[in-house]
Design a protein around this motif. Structure first.
Motif, PDB file in Angstrom:
ATOM      1  N   LYS A  14       0.903  -1.160  -0.099  1.00 31.94           N
ATOM      2  CA  LYS A  14      -0.035  -0.333   0.268  1.00 31.94           C
ATOM      3  C   LYS A  14       1.088   1.376   0.084  1.00 31.94           C
ATOM      4  O   LYS A  14       1.837   1.461   0.492  1.00 31.94           O
ATOM      5  CB  LYS A  14      -0.536  -0.144   1.544  1.00 31.94           C
ATOM      6  N   MET A  17      -0.726   4.295   4.356  1.00 26.08           N
ATOM      7  CA  MET A  17      -1.837   3.403   5.126  1.00 26.08           C
ATOM      8  C   MET A  17      -1.100   4.072   6.761  1.00 26.08           C
ATOM      9  O   MET A  17      -0.978   4.873   7.088  1.00 26.08           O
ATOM     10  CB  MET A  17      -0.509   2.153   5.795  1.00 26.08           C
ATOM     11  N   ASP A  21      -4.832   0.743   9.833  1.00 24.27           N
ATOM     12  CA  ASP A  21      -4.376  -0.146   9.051  1.00 24.27           C
ATOM     13  C   ASP A  21      -3.112  -0.683   9.429  1.00 24.27           C
ATOM     14  O   ASP A  21      -3.856  -2.521   9.650  1.00 24.27           O
ATOM     15  CB  ASP A  21      -3.604   0.329   7.980  1.00 24.27           C
TER      16      ASP A  21
END
Length: 67
Positions: A14, A17, A21
């Motif tokens: 990702k 984040m 998360d």
């Protein structure tokens, strides 16, 4: 993104984040975890808006019940 979590360098695909998360990836609930980012304790209220950056050092302490 590479971040260091509890002394171990981890790669996350990702680009964006948050602390929430990260906790979710460990299946931890925010109410039982304390998170330190770059040697600063982050308040639980800021977990959803605090974005992690490449190179961050994260320490997670979580509480486990028992008896």
């Amino acid at each position: 993104m590479n971040i260091r979590v509890n002394g171990q360098t981890l790669h996350f695909s990702k680009e964006k984040m948050t602390i929430i998360d990260l906790l979710s990836s460990y299946q931890l609930q925010e109410k039982i975890a304390v998170v330190e980012r770059n040697k600063e304790i982050i308040s639980k209220e800021a977990y959803r808006r605090t974005e992690l950056k490449d190179g961050d050092m994260i320490e997670i302490v979580h509480f486990v019940g028992g008896g």
